[in-house]
Design a protein around this motif. Structure first.
Motif, PDB file in Angstrom:
ATOM      1  N   ASP A 135       0.818  -1.218   0.000  1.00 33.99           N
ATOM      2  CA  ASP A 135       0.000   0.000   0.000  1.00 33.99           C
ATOM      3  C   ASP A 135       0.849   1.264   0.000  1.00 33.99           C
ATOM      4  O   ASP A 135       0.339   2.366  -0.209  1.00 33.99           O
ATOM      5  CB  ASP A 135      -0.919   0.015   1.225  1.00 33.99           C
ATOM      6  N   LYS A 136       2.141   1.108   0.224  1.00 30.41           N
ATOM      7  CA  LYS A 136       3.045   2.255   0.202  1.00 30.41           C
ATOM      8  C   LYS A 136       3.428   2.547  -1.251  1.00 30.41           C
ATOM      9  O   LYS A 136       4.296   1.900  -1.834  1.00 30.41           O
ATOM     10  CB  LYS A 136       4.295   1.959   1.030  1.00 30.41           C
ATOM     11  N   ILE A 137       2.739   3.522  -1.857  1.00 30.53           N
ATOM     12  CA  ILE A 137       2.948   3.852  -3.268  1.00 30.53           C
ATOM     13  C   ILE A 137       4.357   4.412  -3.456  1.00 30.53           C
ATOM     14  O   ILE A 137       4.854   5.186  -2.625  1.00 30.53           O
ATOM     15  CB  ILE A 137       1.892   4.874  -3.745  1.00 30.53           C
ATOM     16  N   LEU A 138       4.990   4.025  -4.535  1.00 31.63           N
ATOM     17  CA  LEU A 138       6.336   4.530  -4.827  1.00 31.63           C
ATOM     18  C   LEU A 138       6.342   6.054  -4.892  1.00 31.63           C
ATOM     19  O   LEU A 138       5.500   6.658  -5.572  1.00 31.63           O
ATOM     20  CB  LEU A 138       6.826   3.972  -6.172  1.00 31.63           C
ATOM     21  N   THR A 139       7.264   6.658  -4.199  1.00 31.71           N
ATOM     22  CA  THR A 139       7.399   8.113  -4.239  1.00 31.71           C
ATOM     23  C   THR A 139       8.261   8.519  -5.434  1.00 31.71           C
ATOM     24  O   THR A 139       8.977   7.693  -6.015  1.00 31.71           O
ATOM     25  CB  THR A 139       8.055   8.640  -2.960  1.00 31.71           C
ATOM     26  N   GLU A 140       8.210   9.795  -5.792  1.00 34.18           N
ATOM     27  CA  GLU A 140       9.062  10.305  -6.867  1.00 34.18           C
ATOM     28  C   GLU A 140      10.536  10.099  -6.530  1.00 34.18           C
ATOM     29  O   GLU A 140      11.353   9.817  -7.416  1.00 34.18           O
ATOM     30  CB  GLU A 140       8.777  11.785  -7.112  1.00 34.18           C
ATOM     31  N   GLN A 141      10.870  10.243  -5.243  1.00 34.39           N
ATOM     32  CA  GLN A 141      12.263  10.078  -4.830  1.00 34.39           C
ATOM     33  C   GLN A 141      12.730   8.634  -5.024  1.00 34.39           C
ATOM     34  O   GLN A 141      13.842   8.391  -5.503  1.00 34.39           O
ATOM     35  CB  GLN A 141      12.434  10.490  -3.363  1.00 34.39           C
ATOM     36  N   GLU A 142      11.881   7.671  -4.677  1.00 36.43           N
ATOM     37  CA  GLU A 142      12.249   6.265  -4.850  1.00 36.43           C
ATOM     38  C   GLU A 142      12.402   5.915  -6.330  1.00 36.43           C
ATOM     39  O   GLU A 142      13.345   5.216  -6.727  1.00 36.43           O
ATOM     40  CB  GLU A 142      11.194   5.368  -4.208  1.00 36.43           C
ATOM     41  N   ILE A 143      11.466   6.391  -7.145  1.00 32.62           N
ATOM     42  CA  ILE A 143      11.539   6.117  -8.582  1.00 32.62           C
ATOM     43  C   ILE A 143      12.784   6.764  -9.165  1.00 32.62           C
ATOM     44  O   ILE A 143      13.518   6.159  -9.965  1.00 32.62           O
ATOM     45  CB  ILE A 143      10.265   6.633  -9.293  1.00 32.62           C
ATOM     46  N   GLY A 144      13.049   8.004  -8.754  1.00 33.31           N
ATOM     47  CA  GLY A 144      14.223   8.714  -9.255  1.00 33.31           C
ATOM     48  C   GLY A 144      15.514   8.017  -8.881  1.00 33.31           C
ATOM     49  O   GLY A 144      16.453   7.943  -9.690  1.00 33.31           O
ATOM     50  N   TYR A 145      15.575   7.490  -7.667  1.00 38.63           N
ATOM     51  CA  TYR A 145      16.798   6.805  -7.230  1.00 38.63           C
ATOM     52  C   TYR A 145      17.040   5.547  -8.066  1.00 38.63           C
ATOM     53  O   TYR A 145      18.166   5.300  -8.522  1.00 38.63           O
ATOM     54  CB  TYR A 145      16.695   6.430  -5.751  1.00 38.63           C
ATOM     55  N   GLN A 146      15.992   4.762  -8.285  1.00 40.33           N
ATOM     56  CA  GLN A 146      16.157   3.559  -9.104  1.00 40.33           C
ATOM     57  C   GLN A 146      16.515   3.922 -10.540  1.00 40.33           C
ATOM     58  O   GLN A 146      17.369   3.272 -11.174  1.00 40.33           O
ATOM     59  CB  GLN A 146      14.871   2.728  -9.095  1.00 40.33           C
ATOM     60  N   ALA A 147      15.890   4.971 -11.074  1.00 42.59           N
ATOM     61  CA  ALA A 147      16.210   5.410 -12.433  1.00 42.59           C
ATOM     62  C   ALA A 147      17.673   5.837 -12.525  1.00 42.59           C
ATOM     63  O   ALA A 147      18.356   5.579 -13.527  1.00 42.59           O
ATOM     64  CB  ALA A 147      15.282   6.557 -12.846  1.00 42.59           C
ATOM     65  N   TRP A 148      18.166   6.493 -11.476  1.00 46.23           N
ATOM     66  CA  TRP A 148      19.561   6.939 -11.450  1.00 46.23           C
ATOM     67  C   TRP A 148      20.517   5.747 -11.424  1.00 46.23           C
ATOM     68  O   TRP A 148      21.481   5.694 -12.186  1.00 46.23           O
ATOM     69  CB  TRP A 148      19.775   7.835 -10.238  1.00 46.23           C
ATOM     70  N   MET A 149      20.230   4.776 -10.573  1.00 52.08           N
ATOM     71  CA  MET A 149      21.091   3.599 -10.480  1.00 52.08           C
ATOM     72  C   MET A 149      21.109   2.826 -11.794  1.00 52.08           C
ATOM     73  O   MET A 149      22.167   2.365 -12.257  1.00 52.08           O
ATOM     74  CB  MET A 149      20.611   2.687  -9.340  1.00 52.08           C
ATOM     75  N   LEU A 150      19.950   2.697 -12.419  1.00 53.44           N
ATOM     76  CA  LEU A 150      19.883   1.958 -13.689  1.00 53.44           C
ATOM     77  C   LEU A 150      20.536   2.732 -14.824  1.00 53.44           C
ATOM     78  O   LEU A 150      21.160   2.136 -15.716  1.00 53.44           O
ATOM     79  CB  LEU A 150      18.417   1.656 -14.028  1.00 53.44           C
ATOM     80  N   THR A 151      20.405   4.056 -14.812  1.00 52.40           N
ATOM     81  CA  THR A 151      21.054   4.873 -15.834  1.00 52.40           C
ATOM     82  C   THR A 151      22.563   4.685 -15.767  1.00 52.40           C
ATOM     83  O   THR A 151      23.231   4.492 -16.794  1.00 52.40           O
ATOM     84  CB  THR A 151      20.685   6.357 -15.655  1.00 52.40           C
ATOM     85  N   ARG A 152      23.114   4.752 -14.583  1.00 50.71           N
ATOM     86  CA  ARG A 152      24.563   4.594 -14.421  1.00 50.71           C
ATOM     87  C   ARG A 152      25.021   3.204 -14.866  1.00 50.71           C
ATOM     88  O   ARG A 152      26.120   3.038 -15.394  1.00 50.71           O
ATOM     89  CB  ARG A 152      24.957   4.843 -12.974  1.00 50.71           C
ATOM     90  N   ARG A 153      24.150   2.199 -14.646  1.00 56.41           N
ATOM     91  CA  ARG A 153      24.550   0.827 -14.984  1.00 56.41           C
ATOM     92  C   ARG A 153      24.379   0.526 -16.465  1.00 56.41           C
ATOM     93  O   ARG A 153      25.182  -0.210 -17.048  1.00 56.41           O
ATOM     94  CB  ARG A 153      23.714  -0.163 -14.162  1.00 56.41           C
ATOM     95  N   LEU A 154      23.356   1.103 -17.124  1.00 51.09           N
ATOM     96  CA  LEU A 154      23.001   0.679 -18.473  1.00 51.09           C
ATOM     97  C   LEU A 154      23.433   1.640 -19.574  1.00 51.09           C
ATOM     98  O   LEU A 154      23.510   1.240 -20.738  1.00 51.09           O
ATOM     99  CB  LEU A 154      21.476   0.481 -18.562  1.00 51.09           C
ATOM    100  N   ALA A 155      23.697   2.909 -19.236  1.00 49.63           N
ATOM    101  CA  ALA A 155      24.071   3.886 -20.264  1.00 49.63           C
ATOM    102  C   ALA A 155      25.456   3.573 -20.814  1.00 49.63           C
ATOM    103  O   ALA A 155      26.295   2.985 -20.137  1.00 49.63           O
ATOM    104  CB  ALA A 155      24.033   5.293 -19.684  1.00 49.63           C
TER     105      ALA A 155
END
Length: 774
Positions: A135-155
């Motif tokens: 029930d704890k909806i993903l926050t913008e901060q959580e989504i942004g952090y995962q997007a940042w980690m994946l960007t660094r890994r996949l770019a």
């Protein structure tokens, strides 16, 4: 990608509107309602699509429609009102409460799309069609952090330094891409191609899939998933279509022009075959295409999929007067993707003054307008831009003249990375770095080595920055003394250029704007920005920010030291948060809002319409840009100021930002003359009205609705009409014959000829070979 809908079958028993033996009572309806509003309020029990122009009072109309239906005996528990966001829902609840007050009628529930999707999601979990979630909806901060980690890994590795330096941009791009994929049924690969990103950003496709794997492994959902996941489940499981559909008798949807594919599908599945659906919107105000919105849903798809709906209009505006209405109608009639609805200022609407300013400098003209106002008037004034880079010279001039302003995003021009990098350059050239502590010099050295980027890996760049920061002067000598043979060819070339241009500018006493021009040219600054930018648009906006800053400095007529003193004083002012004054914003951010006074600078080629990319569909882009200007213009209540360039008699060559092609489409002279006449509320007469400007089909229709007949006049060959030939849809070449302009960029345009050949031509010589076709 077109969804594969199941065949729609009408139910054997279609619900009918509750009937009364007597004529429905409409005595409770207020007298001020127009005939159009009354027709919508008292319409029968059927699907309907309502085209409502800007400022047409649709919220009030919809509220009275609901009360009318409740009075006819409709069950509020089988009525659903859908709004696009929470604030719209709250506003509508308040209006409906006012309308239903003292009637004893219970109002229906008003939901947002996300709230409805969330309920379905939970139900599908209970039914076993979707896995459970936290029930704890993903926050913008959580989504942004995962997007940042994946960007660094996949770019790609060659983007690594750029990504670390510009974390915010790359995170926003990644999260935006994830959300955009979830507005449609198309896979991430198709969405990526449609966005026009370069190949070096293909990592976004893997990023989307990796993010989804992480999210599902954690049992988490985002706000986008509240609609996306249940709709995908319904789409893939026919039993769910029967489970969710046919529970409502009536559904009403607001702002339907902003609908994307997933929202449209959700409405369709919930409506089933039972509900009668009313959608309200204005295809001329579809400006959120970058979020997945498409005008086709209100223009075509709804009518195709909801059984020949009743088509109704709210064509009177209560926001702006005849002058603005005529300008807006003349502009938007050039679009083909629209409904032919003529917006007309209601007789009760006060006049709105519209002025077209021709000026060489937007900032000076904005200042002139604002300085003629009182502080109270400026508090009710909005300056609306196509892109934020346009605001740079204007904001700086407001600071210099101490005119209070509020900015609708970020911290403003002086805090942008482009302006800070240019300020760092001025510190080096003026010799002021010797007065700074090493830590400040280190920051300046980093900015100089990254703007344009020296091509070094980050550890190497950091070492060189620390080396330079140890010296209070003569950085050019330190750079030119480097062993370039020990470096890779690209950084060696870039660092040599940087050393040479800093040597050339050492002790430079000329105008500071010239200093920036020399630096940009000799370091290939703009090419460097384009090579690393996420998109064509973001590159051009960064370049425009630099050029806007340079243009402002040009007006100061001072050297680097004087400019730094001036900028320091401005930055102190800009740091004080203002809660009043002129509002600076973009047109995209002002949908649904209005102000007494609106100023729109930049009616010139490059900004409105915005420069197209070579791969853009020219016609589609122009229609989108027209809608954007239409929305901006229709925010004004008392005064609208449009700022364009003086008319040029020569062809528009590269870099010549002449008047926008939209200026001639506005028919300003005619709109101003006829609008002013109607503003005087003269009674209609059988004698035709003679105007000094040539009439148009729009003006004849508009006048007729006001009870006036226009007398035709000869065209006055207004110089506004002297526009480049590539602005026309049809053209004729002296050799190849007739054809259609299909695309253009800054220097050339492409024509598809009637013989099926498609050829590219330079804008510089177009006037020698082309004429406009009808």
């Amino acid at each position: 990608m077109e969804p594969n809908y199941p065949h729609r079958q009408l139910p054997s028993t279609i619900p009918t509107m509750p009937t009364n033996p007597q004529t429905p009572d409409t005595s409770f309806l207020p007298d001020y309602l127009t005939d159009e509003q009354r027709n919508i309020i008292t319409a029968g029990y059927e699907h309907s699509v309502i085209t409502a122009v800007a400022g047409s009072g649709k919220t009030s109309t919809l509220a009275w429609r609901i009360r009318y239906l409740l009075a006819q005996g409709h069950d509020p528990n089988r009525m659903l009102v859908l709004m696009f966001n929470r604030s719209a829902r709250v506003d509508f609840e308040r209006k409906l409460q006012q309308v239903c007050d003292q009637s004893g009628l219970a109002p229906p529930e008003i939901r947002t799309y996300h709230a409805m999707g969330y309920r379905l999601y939970k139900r599908f979990v209970r039914e076993g069609y979707l896995p459970g979630f936290s029930d704890k909806i993903l926050t913008e901060q959580e989504i942004g952090y995962q997007a940042w980690m994946l960007t660094r890994r996949l770019a790609p590795e060659d983007l690594a330094d750029e990504i670390r330096r510009n974390k915010k941009d790359y995170v926003e791009t990644a999260t935006g891409f994830i959300d955009l994929v979830k507005t449609c049924l198309s896979p991430a690969e198709i969405v990526f191609e449609e966005l026009g990103y370069s190949d070096k950003h293909k990592y976004l496709i893997d990023l989307f899939h990796s993010f989804e794997q992480w999210r599902k492994s954690q049992g988490r959902i985002s706000y986008a998933d509240m609609i996306y996941e249940p709709v995908m489940a319904i789409h893939q499981n026919p039993p769910l279509q029967r489970l969710v559909g046919n529970k409502m008798d009536l559904i009403l949807v607001d702002e339907y022009q902003d609908t994307n594919e997933i929202q449209h599908l959700l409405l369709r599945y919930v409506a089933g075959d039972r509900a009668r659906v009313t959608v309200v919107g204005d295809p001329d105000q579809t400006i959120y295409e970058f979020r997945g919105a498409k005008p086709e849903f209100i223009l075509r798809r709804f009518s195709d999929e909801f059984e020949s709906p009743l088509e109704q209009t709210l064509s009177y505006t209560f926001r702006y007067g005849h002058q603005v209405a005529l300008l807006a109608n003349h502009l938007i009639c050039h679009n083909t993707g629209r409904k032919d609805v003529l917006c007309h200022s209601h007789p009760s609407t006060p006049a709105t003054r519209a002025e077209l300013h021709r000026a060489e400098n937007d900032g000076d003209e904005v200042l002139k307008i604002l300085q003629s106002h009182s502080p109270e008037e400026n508090n009710q004034t909005a300056v609306l831009f196509r892109v934020w880079s346009q605001s740079v010279p204007i904001e700086l001039k407001l600071l210099a003249r101490q005119i209070p302003y509020r900015i609708d995003a970020g911290k403003g021009a002086l805090f942008s990375r482009e302006v800070q990098a240019m300020t760092a350059l001025l510190m080096v050239v003026s010799g002021r770095i010797k007065q700074l502590p090493d830590s400040d010099r280190l920051d300046i050295a980093r900015q100089i080595l990254r703007f344009p980027h020296a091509g070094l890996k980050e550890p190497e760049l950091e070492n060189l920055a620390q080396f330079l920061a140890g010296f209070g002067e003569s950085w050019h000598e330190r750079l030119l003394a480097m062993d370039f043979d020990a470096l890779q060819p690209m950084p060696a070339r870039k660092l040599r250029k940087l050393g040479e241009v800093l040597a050339q500018l050492n002790g430079y006493k000329g105008p500071v704007a010239g200093l920036i021009r020399i630096y940009a040219e000799h370091t290939d600054l703009y090419d460097g920005i384009r090579s690393l930018a996420l998109t064509h648009d973001s590159a051009e906006e960064r370049i425009d920010t630099i050029q806007g800053f340079r243009d402002y400095l040009k007006s100061l007529d001072t050297d680097a030291g004087g400019a730094l003193d001036h900028l320091k004083a401005l930055k102190q002012q800009a740091g004080a948060k203002a809660d009043q004054g002129v509002l600076l914003s973009t047109i995209h951010r002002t949908k649904g809002l209005e102000w007494p006074v609106v100023i729109i600078p930049g009616l010139q080629e490059k900004y409105l319409p915005y420069s197209p990319r070579p791969q853009d569909n020219a016609q589609s882009l122009l229609e989108s840009e027209r809608r954007l200007l239409y929305v901006g213009m229709t925010r004004a209540r008392q005064a609208l100021h449009l700022i364009t360039r003086p008319v040029s008699q020569r062809p528009h060559l590269d870099g010549d930002q002449g008047p926008s092609r939209f200026v001639s489409e506005l028919c300003y002279g005619l709109s101003h003359e006829l609008g002013s006449h109607l503003d005087e509320h003269l009674s209609s007469t059988e004698v035709p009205l003679s105007l000094s400007h040539a009439t148009t089909a729009i003006s004849i229709r508009y006048a007729s609705r006001a009870g006036l007949t226009l007398e035709g006049t000869e065209p006055d060959h207004d110089s506004d009409l002297m526009e480049p030939v590539w602005h026309r849809r049809r053209v004729t070449h002296t050799v190849f014959g007739a054809g259609e302009v299909v695309s253009e960029d800054e220097s050339s345009f492409e024509v598809r000829f009637d013989n099926a050949d498609t050829l590219n031509f330079s804008k510089k010589s177009a006037h020698l070979y082309f004429t406009a076709s009808t």
